[in-house]
Motif scaffolding. Structure first.
Motif, PDB file in Angstrom:
ATOM      1  N   LEU A 162       0.803  -1.142  -0.105  1.00 11.11           N
ATOM      2  CA  LEU A 162       0.007  -0.125  -0.036  1.00 11.11           C
ATOM      3  C   LEU A 162       0.894   1.301  -0.034  1.00 11.11           C
ATOM      4  O   LEU A 162       1.435   1.572   1.087  1.00 11.11           O
ATOM      5  N   LEU A 163       0.737   1.978  -1.175  1.00 14.96           N
ATOM      6  CA  LEU A 163       1.590   3.309  -1.214  1.00 14.96           C
ATOM      7  C   LEU A 163       0.982   4.127  -1.342  1.00 14.96           C
ATOM      8  O   LEU A 163      -0.058   4.555  -2.181  1.00 14.96           O
ATOM      9  N   ARG A 164       1.050   5.360  -0.692  1.00 16.75           N
ATOM     10  CA  ARG A 164       0.398   6.806  -0.536  1.00 16.75           C
ATOM     11  C   ARG A 164       1.172   7.278  -1.748  1.00 16.75           C
ATOM     12  O   ARG A 164       2.519   7.400  -1.652  1.00 16.75           O
ATOM     13  N   HIS A 165       0.415   8.178  -2.602  1.00 19.37           N
ATOM     14  CA  HIS A 165       1.287   8.760  -3.626  1.00 19.37           C
ATOM     15  C   HIS A 165       2.268   9.877  -3.002  1.00 19.37           C
ATOM     16  O   HIS A 165       2.140  10.177  -1.903  1.00 19.37           O
ATOM     17  N   ALA A 166       2.986  10.033  -3.895  1.00 20.83           N
ATOM     18  CA  ALA A 166       4.277  11.100  -3.445  1.00 20.83           C
ATOM     19  C   ALA A 166       3.760  12.323  -3.136  1.00 20.83           C
ATOM     20  O   ALA A 166       2.547  12.790  -3.736  1.00 20.83           O
ATOM     21  N   ALA A 220     -11.758   3.195   2.414  1.00 22.22           N
ATOM     22  CA  ALA A 220     -10.803   1.908   2.577  1.00 22.22           C
ATOM     23  C   ALA A 220     -11.868   0.829   2.444  1.00 22.22           C
ATOM     24  O   ALA A 220     -10.848  -0.216   1.779  1.00 22.22           O
ATOM     25  N   ALA A 221     -12.783   0.672   2.589  1.00 19.02           N
ATOM     26  CA  ALA A 221     -13.741  -0.495   2.222  1.00 19.02           C
ATOM     27  C   ALA A 221     -13.733  -0.838   0.804  1.00 19.02           C
ATOM     28  O   ALA A 221     -13.647  -1.813   0.034  1.00 19.02           O
ATOM     29  N   GLY A 222     -13.785   0.393  -0.123  1.00 18.54           N
ATOM     30  CA  GLY A 222     -13.880   0.407  -1.407  1.00 18.54           C
ATOM     31  C   GLY A 222     -12.387  -0.175  -1.914  1.00 18.54           C
ATOM     32  O   GLY A 222     -12.395  -0.803  -2.892  1.00 18.54           O
ATOM     33  N   TYR A 223     -11.420   0.255  -1.350  1.00 19.94           N
ATOM     34  CA  TYR A 223     -10.004  -0.239  -1.744  1.00 19.94           C
ATOM     35  C   TYR A 223      -9.945  -1.823  -1.704  1.00 19.94           C
ATOM     36  O   TYR A 223      -9.176  -2.543  -2.283  1.00 19.94           O
ATOM     37  N   GLU A 240      -3.971   4.782   4.683  1.00 16.99           N
ATOM     38  CA  GLU A 240      -4.018   4.692   5.957  1.00 16.99           C
ATOM     39  C   GLU A 240      -4.712   3.699   6.852  1.00 16.99           C
ATOM     40  O   GLU A 240      -4.708   2.546   7.557  1.00 16.99           O
ATOM     41  N   ASP A 241      -6.169   3.968   6.459  1.00 14.42           N
ATOM     42  CA  ASP A 241      -7.162   3.121   7.154  1.00 14.42           C
ATOM     43  C   ASP A 241      -7.019   1.664   6.507  1.00 14.42           C
ATOM     44  O   ASP A 241      -7.574   0.975   7.464  1.00 14.42           O
ATOM     45  N   LEU A 242      -6.848   1.560   5.388  1.00 16.73           N
ATOM     46  CA  LEU A 242      -6.836   0.378   4.886  1.00 16.73           C
ATOM     47  C   LEU A 242      -5.600  -0.536   5.610  1.00 16.73           C
ATOM     48  O   LEU A 242      -5.928  -1.827   6.113  1.00 16.73           O
TER      49      LEU A 242
END
Length: 167
Positions: free
Chosen positions: A6-10, A86-89, A112-114
């Protein structure tokens, strides 16, 4: 065993007048951080079979930075990774969970939530770092005993949490 990355965009620049949030590009530090994370992923053997990437400009540019340093596997783009919770992810991951390793490049707070929701257990240091927030270019590595199509809350083990500042 399977792995979810799981990567948050830069880091992105601020929107210019008249620019949609969706269209914000990475700033110079964000481009550098995306390349750093790509190098870190390659050196640790974190190579996804499949990448699910938000269609937002900053997520696509993050993918470009990674892809210049490491293999990102097959790539699919989704508008829903910009708008879903996060549930959709998790639903999207389950739908594409036939791979043994999957990278999601998305946004906060969903990423983060996921990461928190699926990590029932994990490395003590990684969990402590994740509890302090999920910065831009942060990468959570979650291991599952089963196929990612069966990924669910508390079923994963947080193996690592990397940020450019720690590399």
């Amino acid at each position: 065993m399977s792995r979810l990355y799981l990567l948050r965009h830069a880091k992105a620049g601020w929107a210019l007048p008249g620019m949609r949030d969706f269209d914000r590009p990475l700033d110079a530090s964000g481009r550098a951080d995306a390349e750093i994370m790509g190098t870190a992923m390659r050196s640790r053997g974190y190579v996804p079979d499949l990448t699910l990437c938000s269609n937002a400009k900053r997520a696509k540019e993050t993918l470009e930075g990674l892809a210049g340093q490491t293999d990102t596997g097959k790539v699919l783009f989704f508008d829903t990774l910009y708008s879903e919770d996060a549930a959709g992810y998790l639903r999207l991951i389950q739908e594409h969970g036939g791979s043994s390793s999957l990278l999601v490049i998305g946004h906060n707070p969903m990423t983060e939530d996921l990461a928190m929701a699926v990590s029932g257990d994990g490395d003590e240091t990684a969990r402590a770092m994740l509890n302090h927030g999920f910065p831009t270019s942060g990468l959570a590595v979650v291991r599952f005993l089963d196929d990612l199509a069966k990924a669910s809350q508390h079923a994963g083990y947080l193996e690592a949490f990397l940020t450019p500042a720690d590399l």
